[in-house]
Design an enzyme around this catalytic site. Structure first.
Site, PDB file in Angstrom:
ATOM      1  N   GLU A   3      10.099  16.279  14.751  1.00 56.48           N
ATOM      2  CA  GLU A   3      10.466  16.060  13.349  1.00 56.48           C
ATOM      3  C   GLU A   3       9.711  17.075  12.492  1.00 56.48           C
ATOM      4  O   GLU A   3       8.503  16.965  12.314  1.00 56.48           O
ATOM      5  CB  GLU A   3      10.094  14.633  12.941  1.00 56.48           C
ATOM      6  CG  GLU A   3      10.582  14.290  11.558  1.00 56.48           C
ATOM      7  CD  GLU A   3      10.216  12.869  11.137  1.00 56.48           C
ATOM      8  OE1 GLU A   3       9.097  12.420  11.432  1.00 56.48           O
ATOM      9  OE2 GLU A   3      11.063  12.218  10.500  1.00 56.48           O
TER      10      GLU A   3
ATOM     11  N   GLU B   6      10.010   1.214  10.447  1.00 56.04           N
ATOM     12  CA  GLU B   6      11.033   2.231  10.168  1.00 56.04           C
ATOM     13  C   GLU B   6      10.331   3.575  10.292  1.00 56.04           C
ATOM     14  O   GLU B   6       9.507   3.934   9.452  1.00 56.04           O
ATOM     15  CB  GLU B   6      11.621   2.010   8.773  1.00 56.04           C
ATOM     16  CG  GLU B   6      12.290   0.650   8.674  1.00 56.04           C
ATOM     17  CD  GLU B   6      13.115   0.457   7.405  1.00 56.04           C
ATOM     18  OE1 GLU B   6      12.771   1.058   6.383  1.00 56.04           O
ATOM     19  OE2 GLU B   6      14.088  -0.305   7.462  1.00 56.04           O
TER      20      GLU B   6
ATOM     21  N   LYS C  29       0.849  -1.190   0.000  1.00 56.32           N
ATOM     22  CA  LYS C  29       0.000   0.000   0.000  1.00 56.32           C
ATOM     23  C   LYS C  29       0.882   1.235   0.000  1.00 56.32           C
ATOM     24  O   LYS C  29       1.532   1.542   0.997  1.00 56.32           O
ATOM     25  CB  LYS C  29      -0.924   0.047   1.213  1.00 56.32           C
ATOM     26  CG  LYS C  29      -2.002   1.111   1.014  1.00 56.32           C
ATOM     27  CD  LYS C  29      -2.619   1.629   2.291  1.00 56.32           C
ATOM     28  CE  LYS C  29      -1.917   2.820   2.876  1.00 56.32           C
ATOM     29  NZ  LYS C  29      -1.884   4.016   2.029  1.00 56.32           N
TER      30      LYS C  29
ATOM     31  N   CYS D  66      13.651  11.128   6.504  1.00 56.88           N
ATOM     32  CA  CYS D  66      13.655  10.672   7.902  1.00 56.88           C
ATOM     33  C   CYS D  66      15.038  10.862   8.524  1.00 56.88           C
ATOM     34  O   CYS D  66      15.171  11.084   9.724  1.00 56.88           O
ATOM     35  CB  CYS D  66      13.251   9.211   7.979  1.00 56.88           C
ATOM     36  SG  CYS D  66      14.246   8.146   6.923  1.00 56.88           S
TER      37      CYS D  66
HETATM   38  P1  NAD Z   1       2.492   8.320   7.634  1.00 51.57           P
HETATM   39  O1  NAD Z   1       2.754   7.563   8.875  1.00 51.57           O
HETATM   40  O2  NAD Z   1       1.504   9.414   7.660  1.00 51.57           O
HETATM   41  O3  NAD Z   1       2.013   7.343   6.469  1.00 51.57           O
HETATM   42  C1  NAD Z   1       2.802   6.262   6.041  1.00 51.57           C
HETATM   43  C2  NAD Z   1       1.917   5.227   5.410  1.00 51.57           C
HETATM   44  O4  NAD Z   1       1.080   4.670   6.407  1.00 51.57           O
HETATM   45  C3  NAD Z   1       0.971   5.744   4.332  1.00 51.57           C
HETATM   46  O5  NAD Z   1       0.894   4.785   3.305  1.00 51.57           O
HETATM   47  C4  NAD Z   1      -0.340   5.878   5.066  1.00 51.57           C
HETATM   48  O6  NAD Z   1      -1.465   5.787   4.227  1.00 51.57           O
HETATM   49  C5  NAD Z   1      -0.259   4.685   5.986  1.00 51.57           C
HETATM   50  N1  NAD Z   1      -1.079   4.762   7.195  1.00 51.57           N
HETATM   51  C6  NAD Z   1      -1.440   5.858   7.898  1.00 51.57           C
HETATM   52  N2  NAD Z   1      -2.164   5.494   8.980  1.00 51.57           N
HETATM   53  C7  NAD Z   1      -2.257   4.149   8.964  1.00 51.57           C
HETATM   54  C8  NAD Z   1      -2.880   3.199   9.811  1.00 51.57           C
HETATM   55  N3  NAD Z   1      -3.556   3.547  10.911  1.00 51.57           N
HETATM   56  N4  NAD Z   1      -2.771   1.899   9.478  1.00 51.57           N
HETATM   57  C9  NAD Z   1      -2.073   1.504   8.397  1.00 51.57           C
HETATM   58  N5  NAD Z   1      -1.472   2.370   7.555  1.00 51.57           N
HETATM   59  C10 NAD Z   1      -1.563   3.676   7.833  1.00 51.57           C
HETATM   60  O7  NAD Z   1       3.913   8.837   7.151  1.00 51.57           O
HETATM   61  P2  NAD Z   1       4.239   9.774   5.903  1.00 51.57           P
HETATM   62  O8  NAD Z   1       3.775  11.158   6.212  1.00 51.57           O
HETATM   63  O9  NAD Z   1       3.758   9.127   4.645  1.00 51.57           O
HETATM   64  O10 NAD Z   1       5.822   9.706   5.857  1.00 51.57           O
HETATM   65  C11 NAD Z   1       6.646  10.542   6.590  1.00 51.57           C
HETATM   66  C12 NAD Z   1       7.136   9.857   7.841  1.00 51.57           C
HETATM   67  O11 NAD Z   1       7.818   8.650   7.494  1.00 51.57           O
HETATM   68  C13 NAD Z   1       8.154  10.681   8.626  1.00 51.57           C
HETATM   69  O12 NAD Z   1       7.914  10.553   9.998  1.00 51.57           O
HETATM   70  C14 NAD Z   1       9.476  10.024   8.256  1.00 51.57           C
HETATM   71  O13 NAD Z   1      10.510  10.219   9.180  1.00 51.57           O
HETATM   72  C15 NAD Z   1       9.070   8.602   8.162  1.00 51.57           C
HETATM   73  N6  NAD Z   1      10.043   7.868   7.362  1.00 51.57           N
HETATM   74  C16 NAD Z   1      10.880   6.971   8.002  1.00 51.57           C
HETATM   75  C17 NAD Z   1      11.854   6.295   7.271  1.00 51.57           C
HETATM   76  C18 NAD Z   1      12.776   5.301   7.919  1.00 51.57           C
HETATM   77  O14 NAD Z   1      13.408   4.543   7.196  1.00 51.57           O
HETATM   78  N7  NAD Z   1      12.882   5.261   9.233  1.00 51.57           N
HETATM   79  C19 NAD Z   1      11.973   6.530   5.898  1.00 51.57           C
HETATM   80  C20 NAD Z   1      11.117   7.450   5.299  1.00 51.57           C
HETATM   81  C21 NAD Z   1      10.145   8.102   6.045  1.00 51.57           C
END
Ligand code: NAD
Length: 492
Positions: A386, A258, A182, A292
């Site tokens: 962040e 992650e 997804k 991130c």
């Molecule tokens: P997000 O958590 O808002 O969404 C990530 C994904 O999760 C999306 O596909 C979203 O639709 C899905 N999602 C949201 N709520 C959910 C739920 N309750 N159940 C299942 N899926 C759900 O994150 P974002 O805004 O897309 O990405 C940015 C974040 O990701 C930042 O915090 C960044 O640091 C982190 N990030 C971490 C890494 C790493 O490797 N540690 C890498 C890239 C991004």
């Protein structure tokens, strides 16, 4: 099937080898943050599509050829997919650029090649890594079999849409699992193209499925809490990670998380300043800070702090807003209006917290100019939360112990950077930081064999090399009697 409708491209779920567009059903648009116009339309999935995709992946795992192929056959298909990724590099790169504003210089020259590299690396790793053997001269031989875990749900964020999805699906597929992916609702196009290419590469239907939709009360939560899923690998915000872990716990499904970060970047007085300025600017402003791993907390030794900040501002000012589709552009807009409002809020409150914006500003449009902030107190949110935008705080420090304590005083622990020419100091400080990755005199350099992940609110578990193998397989012990008395080596 996919096609064109006016100037908006149509994309679909890819389930069991079929692409299903929105048609007259519910759908959503992806808005190009540079033009402000929708450029692509997707079907809006629900629990029903999550079920369909899991069923397809389940069938492909339980009775299809993929987990039963030799590793070299799977390896060949994954290499063909990597070739197709490179052949289609422009479409893939432009899909990410239009979805979330990333400069095409990054998506084309970095993210797409790295996606191909992820596919090749894990294909080779799974085919070539030996398993452990525990020989005994008198009683038995034992060895490990790395069996595929089953159906893997992969949930990806929007900041590196294609590359981060490939980081998850490449090892999952290479080890013989089937996948339901997804993508984030802000960046769903490139992985849909990837799923089409997987079929073209010869991957059987149902092995790589993509479903579109939102997270909570939608496809995301339906997938993470699904009873017929064997692994959940998630990249996204720390708060979302908690919800994902909770949902997966319902069925004791193992999760790999992650999550967010607040990367600290420490510049000691003996650093090569030219190099440190260049890397620090890259660490703070690449992908408009929507990384991130961004080095958003900069600690500079007091003796060089003033000069360093001046030079960092100079490097920041070189990054000017431009059309992300122009190959010369290095700074694109932020991914969406909502995200721009969040990041601008941090800029607006700098003065209120007693800080100074040394350079940078919000605008025009959804851009945020690279921003360097000084003079903020320790408790200012800019130094602790962040921001996920091109904003870096600069804080002077006096001693090594003091700065180590500062870096470790964070709920996040994804990564840190050190700049020093003192070898002993580099090793000593690297050892004392509570983070998943330490970069010394560089940033963002990845060795795909090394563990990747975070501590604290930055995640759970590690991926990369054998760490991905541990997560995406069920290691099985096989114990074979070879001697007269198998108990000679210690029966239970
Ligand atoms: P997000 O958590 O808002 O969404 C990530 C994904 O999760 C999306 O596909 C979203 O639709 C899905 N999602 C949201 N709520 C959910 C739920 N309750 N159940 C299942 N899926 C759900 O994150 P974002 O805004 O897309 O990405 C940015 C974040 O990701 C930042 O915090 C960044 O640091 C982190 N990030 C971490 C890494 C790493 O490797 N540690 C890498 C890239 C991004």
């Amino acid at each position: 099937m996919a096609g064109a409708q006016s100037d908006v491209e149509l994309f679909g779920h890819v389930i069991d080898g079929e692409e299903i567009t929105a048609g007259d059903g519910p759908g959503f648009d992806s808005v190009d943050p540079y033009t402000g116009r929708p450029w692509a339309r997707f079907p809006l999935g629900s629990g029903a599509e999550a079920d369909l995709a899991v069923d397809a992946a389940r069938r492909a795992f339980d009775s299809g050829p993929w987990p039963r192929m030799s590793r070299s056959e799977r390896r060949a298909i994954l290499h063909r997919l990597a070739d197709l990724v490179l052949e289609n590099r422009r479409d893939l790169a432009l899909a990410d650029t239009r979805d979330m504003g990333k400069p095409v210089s990054q998506s084309l020259n970095k993210d797409v090649p790295r996606t191909a590299e992820n596919l090749r690396f894990f294909a080779d790793h799974a085919a070539l890594t030996p398993a452990e053997l525990y020989p005994s001269d008198t009683g038995h031989h034992a060895y490990t079999r790395y069996e595929p875990a089953g159906v893997v749900v992969a949930i990806a964020p929007w900041n590196f849409p294609l590359m981060l999805a490939s980081w998850k699906i490449a090892p999952a597929l290479a080890w013989g699992n089937t996948v339901v992916l997804k993508p984030a609702e802000d960046s769903p196009a490139s992985v849909t193209i990837l799923a089409r290419l997987a079929l073209e590469a010869g991957m059987p239907p149902g092995v790589l499925n993509v479903v579109h939709g939102y997270g909570p009360d939608s496809v995301g939560s339906a997938l993470t809490g699904h009873a017929r899923v064997d692994r959940v690998t998630f990249t996204g915000e720390s708060a979302t990670g908690t919800a994902v872990a909770r949902a997966a716990a319902t069925h004791l499904t193992p999760v790999s998380l992650e999550l967010g970060g607040k990367g600290a970047n420490v510049v000691f007085a003996d650093a090569d300043i030219d190099q440190a300025v260049e890397w620090s600017a890259r660490a703070a402003f690449t992908n408009a800070g929507q990384v991130c791993l961004a080095g958003s907390r900069l600690y500079v030794h007091r003796s060089i702090a003033e000069e360093f900040t001046r030079r960092l501002c100079g490097a920041a000012d070189l990054l000017v807003p431009g059309d992300p589709k122009d190959p010369a552009t290095l700074l694109g807009p932020l991914s969406s209006g909502e995200h721009h409002r969040k990041v601008s809020g941090y800029l607006d409150s700098v003065a209120e917290w007693g800080g100074t914006v040394a350079t940078g500003a919000a605008g025009p449009g959804l851009f945020v100019r690279p921003t360097v902030v000084t003079g903020l107190p320790k408790e200012a949110p800019h130094r602790n939360e962040e921001v996920f935008g091109p904003l870096v705080t600069v804080t002077p420090f006096d001693t090594e112990d003091e700065v180590v304590a500062e870096v470790n005083d964070s709920p996040y622990g994804l990564n840190a950077m050190l700049f020093t020419e003192d070898l002993s100091r580099a090793h000593r400080v690297a050892a004392s930081l509570r983070v998943g990755t330490v970069w010394v005199n560089c940033f963002f350099v990845r060795d795909l064999r090394a563990p990747f992940g975070g501590v604290g609110r930055s995640g759970l578990g590690r991926e990369g090399g054998t760490y991905s193998r541990e997560f995406f397989t069920e290691p099985k012990a096989v114990v074979v009697r070879v001697g007269e008395d198998p108990g000679a080596d210690g029966a239970a």
